[in-house]
Write a protein that holds these residues in place. Structure first.
Motif, PDB file in Angstrom:
ATOM      1  N   SER A  22      57.824  37.193 -25.983  1.00 49.25           N
ATOM      2  CA  SER A  22      57.351  35.837 -25.676  1.00 49.25           C
ATOM      3  C   SER A  22      55.900  35.847 -25.203  1.00 49.25           C
ATOM      4  CB  SER A  22      58.253  35.161 -24.646  1.00 49.25           C
ATOM      5  OG  SER A  22      58.208  35.855 -23.414  1.00 49.25           O
ATOM      6  N   ILE A  23      55.519  36.837 -24.418  1.00 50.68           N
ATOM      7  CA  ILE A  23      54.125  36.957 -23.965  1.00 50.68           C
ATOM      8  C   ILE A  23      53.226  37.254 -25.166  1.00 50.68           C
ATOM      9  CG2 ILE A  23      52.515  38.328 -22.600  1.00 50.68           C
ATOM     10  CD1 ILE A  23      54.179  36.481 -20.889  1.00 50.68           C
ATOM     11  N   GLN A  24      53.679  38.161 -26.026  1.00 50.73           N
ATOM     12  CA  GLN A  24      52.878  38.497 -27.201  1.00 50.73           C
ATOM     13  C   GLN A  24      52.707  37.279 -28.108  1.00 50.73           C
ATOM     14  OE1 GLN A  24      54.737  41.922 -28.949  1.00 50.73           O
ATOM     15  NE2 GLN A  24      54.045  43.271 -27.318  1.00 50.73           N
ATOM     16  N   ASN A  25      53.766  36.481 -28.280  1.00 51.35           N
ATOM     17  CA  ASN A  25      53.648  35.260 -29.090  1.00 51.35           C
ATOM     18  C   ASN A  25      52.685  34.264 -28.449  1.00 51.35           C
ATOM     19  OD1 ASN A  25      55.336  36.225 -31.037  1.00 51.35           O
ATOM     20  ND2 ASN A  25      57.121  35.052 -30.383  1.00 51.35           N
ATOM     21  N   GLN A  26      52.701  34.161 -27.127  1.00 49.87           N
ATOM     22  CA  GLN A  26      51.759  33.280 -26.432  1.00 49.87           C
ATOM     23  C   GLN A  26      50.321  33.745 -26.647  1.00 49.87           C
ATOM     24  OE1 GLN A  26      52.839  32.970 -22.290  1.00 49.87           O
ATOM     25  NE2 GLN A  26      54.779  31.938 -22.737  1.00 49.87           N
ATOM     26  N   LEU A  27      50.100  35.045 -26.570  1.00 50.99           N
ATOM     27  CA  LEU A  27      48.755  35.583 -26.801  1.00 50.99           C
ATOM     28  C   LEU A  27      48.294  35.323 -28.238  1.00 50.99           C
ATOM     29  CD1 LEU A  27      49.021  38.980 -24.881  1.00 50.99           C
ATOM     30  CD2 LEU A  27      47.675  36.984 -24.223  1.00 50.99           C
ATOM     31  N   ILE A  28      49.197  35.510 -29.190  1.00 49.19           N
ATOM     32  CA  ILE A  28      48.868  35.248 -30.592  1.00 49.19           C
ATOM     33  C   ILE A  28      48.549  33.767 -30.784  1.00 49.19           C
ATOM     34  CG2 ILE A  28      49.844  35.151 -32.937  1.00 49.19           C
ATOM     35  CD1 ILE A  28      51.364  37.772 -32.161  1.00 49.19           C
ATOM     36  N   ASP A  29      49.347  32.879 -30.175  1.00 52.57           N
ATOM     37  CA  ASP A  29      49.099  31.437 -30.281  1.00 52.57           C
ATOM     38  C   ASP A  29      47.753  31.054 -29.679  1.00 52.57           C
ATOM     39  OD1 ASP A  29      51.500  31.051 -31.576  1.00 52.57           O
ATOM     40  OD2 ASP A  29      52.577  30.394 -29.772  1.00 52.57           O
ATOM     41  N   LEU A  30      47.388  31.667 -28.548  1.00 48.28           N
ATOM     42  CA  LEU A  30      46.093  31.388 -27.929  1.00 48.28           C
ATOM     43  C   LEU A  30      44.943  31.842 -28.828  1.00 48.28           C
ATOM     44  CD1 LEU A  30      46.825  32.356 -24.217  1.00 48.28           C
ATOM     45  CD2 LEU A  30      46.313  30.074 -25.102  1.00 48.28           C
ATOM     46  N   CYS A  31      45.096  33.020 -29.425  1.00 46.84           N
ATOM     47  CA  CYS A  31      44.063  33.511 -30.346  1.00 46.84           C
ATOM     48  C   CYS A  31      43.946  32.597 -31.560  1.00 46.84           C
ATOM     49  CB  CYS A  31      44.382  34.934 -30.795  1.00 46.84           C
ATOM     50  SG  CYS A  31      44.225  36.165 -29.498  1.00 46.84           S
ATOM     51  N   ALA A  32      45.080  32.176 -32.112  1.00 46.84           N
ATOM     52  CA  ALA A  32      45.071  31.292 -33.281  1.00 46.84           C
ATOM     53  C   ALA A  32      44.414  29.958 -32.940  1.00 46.84           C
ATOM     54  CB  ALA A  32      46.499  31.068 -33.781  1.00 46.84           C
ATOM     55  N   LYS A  33      44.726  29.408 -31.779  1.00 55.00           N
ATOM     56  CA  LYS A  33      44.116  28.134 -31.368  1.00 55.00           C
ATOM     57  C   LYS A  33      42.606  28.282 -31.224  1.00 55.00           C
ATOM     58  CE  LYS A  33      44.305  24.257 -28.279  1.00 55.00           C
ATOM     59  NZ  LYS A  33      43.251  23.644 -29.044  1.00 55.00           N
ATOM     60  N   ASN A  34      42.184  29.398 -30.670  1.00 55.47           N
ATOM     61  CA  ASN A  34      40.746  29.658 -30.510  1.00 55.47           C
ATOM     62  C   ASN A  34      40.056  29.716 -31.872  1.00 55.47           C
ATOM     63  OD1 ASN A  34      38.280  30.272 -29.347  1.00 55.47           O
ATOM     64  ND2 ASN A  34      38.749  32.443 -29.131  1.00 55.47           N
ATOM     65  N   ILE A  35      40.662  30.393 -32.831  1.00 54.52           N
ATOM     66  CA  ILE A  35      40.081  30.508 -34.169  1.00 54.52           C
ATOM     67  C   ILE A  35      40.030  29.137 -34.850  1.00 54.52           C
ATOM     68  CG2 ILE A  35      40.483  31.423 -36.492  1.00 54.52           C
ATOM     69  CD1 ILE A  35      41.563  33.982 -35.060  1.00 54.52           C
ATOM     70  N   VAL A  36      41.113  28.367 -34.758  1.00 58.45           N
ATOM     71  CA  VAL A  36      41.134  27.031 -35.358  1.00 58.45           C
ATOM     72  C   VAL A  36      40.067  26.150 -34.708  1.00 58.45           C
ATOM     73  CG1 VAL A  36      42.507  24.912 -35.598  1.00 58.45           C
ATOM     74  CG2 VAL A  36      43.524  27.126 -36.154  1.00 58.45           C
ATOM     75  N   ASP A  37      39.909  26.245 -33.400  1.00 56.80           N
ATOM     76  CA  ASP A  37      38.874  25.464 -32.708  1.00 56.80           C
ATOM     77  C   ASP A  37      37.478  25.827 -33.206  1.00 56.80           C
ATOM     78  OD1 ASP A  37      40.803  24.144 -31.254  1.00 56.80           O
ATOM     79  OD2 ASP A  37      40.506  25.307 -29.413  1.00 56.80           O
ATOM     80  N   GLN A  38      37.242  27.107 -33.474  1.00 56.25           N
ATOM     81  CA  GLN A  38      35.945  27.529 -34.014  1.00 56.25           C
ATOM     82  C   GLN A  38      35.731  26.966 -35.422  1.00 56.25           C
ATOM     83  OE1 GLN A  38      35.743  31.794 -33.816  1.00 56.25           O
ATOM     84  NE2 GLN A  38      35.425  31.829 -31.601  1.00 56.25           N
ATOM     85  N   ILE A  39      36.771  27.002 -36.242  1.00 60.88           N
ATOM     86  CA  ILE A  39      36.674  26.467 -37.600  1.00 60.88           C
ATOM     87  C   ILE A  39      36.412  24.961 -37.558  1.00 60.88           C
ATOM     88  CG2 ILE A  39      37.974  26.025 -39.738  1.00 60.88           C
ATOM     89  CD1 ILE A  39      39.419  28.732 -39.177  1.00 60.88           C
ATOM     90  N   VAL A  40      37.138  24.256 -36.699  1.00 60.88           N
ATOM     91  CA  VAL A  40      36.944  22.805 -36.555  1.00 60.88           C
ATOM     92  C   VAL A  40      35.514  22.506 -36.107  1.00 60.88           C
ATOM     93  CG1 VAL A  40      37.609  20.796 -35.170  1.00 60.88           C
ATOM     94  CG2 VAL A  40      39.368  22.223 -36.228  1.00 60.88           C
ATOM     95  N   GLY A  41      34.997  23.312 -35.198  1.00 62.54           N
ATOM     96  CA  GLY A  41      33.612  23.143 -34.755  1.00 62.54           C
ATOM     97  C   GLY A  41      32.624  23.317 -35.898  1.00 62.54           C
ATOM     98  N   GLU A  42      32.862  24.307 -36.751  1.00 61.14           N
ATOM     99  CA  GLU A  42      31.991  24.525 -37.911  1.00 61.14           C
ATOM    100  C   GLU A  42      32.086  23.362 -38.893  1.00 61.14           C
ATOM    101  OE1 GLU A  42      33.062  28.313 -39.577  1.00 61.14           O
ATOM    102  OE2 GLU A  42      32.119  29.443 -37.947  1.00 61.14           O
ATOM    103  N   ILE A  43      33.298  22.815 -39.082  1.00 60.86           N
ATOM    104  CA  ILE A  43      33.475  21.670 -39.984  1.00 60.86           C
ATOM    105  C   ILE A  43      32.734  20.458 -39.433  1.00 60.86           C
ATOM    106  CG2 ILE A  43      35.153  20.005 -40.877  1.00 60.86           C
ATOM    107  CD1 ILE A  43      37.145  22.351 -41.085  1.00 60.86           C
ATOM    108  N   LYS A  44      32.845  20.237 -38.124  1.00 57.26           N
ATOM    109  CA  LYS A  44      32.144  19.100 -37.516  1.00 57.26           C
ATOM    110  C   LYS A  44      30.632  19.251 -37.666  1.00 57.26           C
ATOM    111  CE  LYS A  44      35.639  17.808 -34.136  1.00 57.26           C
ATOM    112  NZ  LYS A  44      36.020  17.778 -32.726  1.00 57.26           N
ATOM    113  N   GLU A  45      30.152  20.484 -37.545  1.00 53.41           N
ATOM    114  CA  GLU A  45      28.720  20.748 -37.715  1.00 53.41           C
ATOM    115  C   GLU A  45      28.289  20.490 -39.157  1.00 53.41           C
ATOM    116  OE1 GLU A  45      25.927  24.661 -37.466  1.00 53.41           O
ATOM    117  OE2 GLU A  45      27.410  24.401 -35.866  1.00 53.41           O
TER     118      GLU A  45
END
Length: 175
Positions: A22-45
């Motif tokens: 469960s901790i590992q899945n939480q860490l993976i989810d946090l990393c995935a959210k961070n990557i998606v946020d970066q992609i969304v930022g690039e799209i907005k730019e």
């Protein structure tokens, strides 16, 4: 990291085991959210992007895989945004809603200029398909049949008709 973030420092000092699933899945989810946020930022730019998606069945779950294509500087980039559960319903309304909900939630729904799907009528139908549902919200979003699916269909047809082609592709793919 503990030097830069006080909350992290507090957690770092605790004696905790981070090896549970469960901790590992939480860490993976946090990393995935961070990557998606970066992609969304690039799209907005960038300001505009195109959408590519397809459905896939994974065990008992029907998933919609969602990718985007946009420019970052002078480079054209393609990014995978995630899988979305569409097990409850796979009609054009449900699939288009899954996509638009994600885009609206991330504040990038206004800038879709192109869309690419396979040739299945649920996705590509010009009257009631996903492409038409997106086009009603984004009239500038042109539809293009996915080239990877076209090539796959071509190879399958060639294998049925020309037996030498089967031997040739087997040799090429073994290299």
């Amino acid at each position: 990291m503990s030097k830069l973030n006080e909350n992290f420092a507090t957690k770092f000092q605790c004696k905790t085991n981070y090896t549970s699933w469960s901790i590992q899945n939480q860490l993976i989810d946090l990393c995935a959210k961070n990557i998606v946020d970066q992609i969304v930022g690039e799209i907005k730019e960038c300001g505009i992007f195109s959408v590519m998606c397809d459905e896939a069945r994974c065990f008992r779950q029907e998933q919609l895989s969602l990718c985007v294509r946009y420019t970052n500087g002078l480079n054209v980039v393609e990014r995978f945004l995630g899988f979305f559960d569409v097990s409850m319903k796979q009609d054009a309304n449900a699939l288009a809603s899954a996509m638009t909900n994600f885009f609206e939630k991330n504040g990038i729904s206004q800038s879709i200029v192109a869309q690419s799907y396979d040739g299945v009528s649920v996705m590509s139908g010009q009257f009631n398909g996903v492409q038409q549902k997106i086009k009603t919200q984004h009239p500038e979003a042109i539809y293009i049949h996915c080239m990877a699916h076209k090539v796959n269909l071509l190879i399958m047809d060639m294998c049925k008709v020309v037996k030498v082609f089967v031997i040739t592709t087997n040799i090429v793919f073994k290299l």
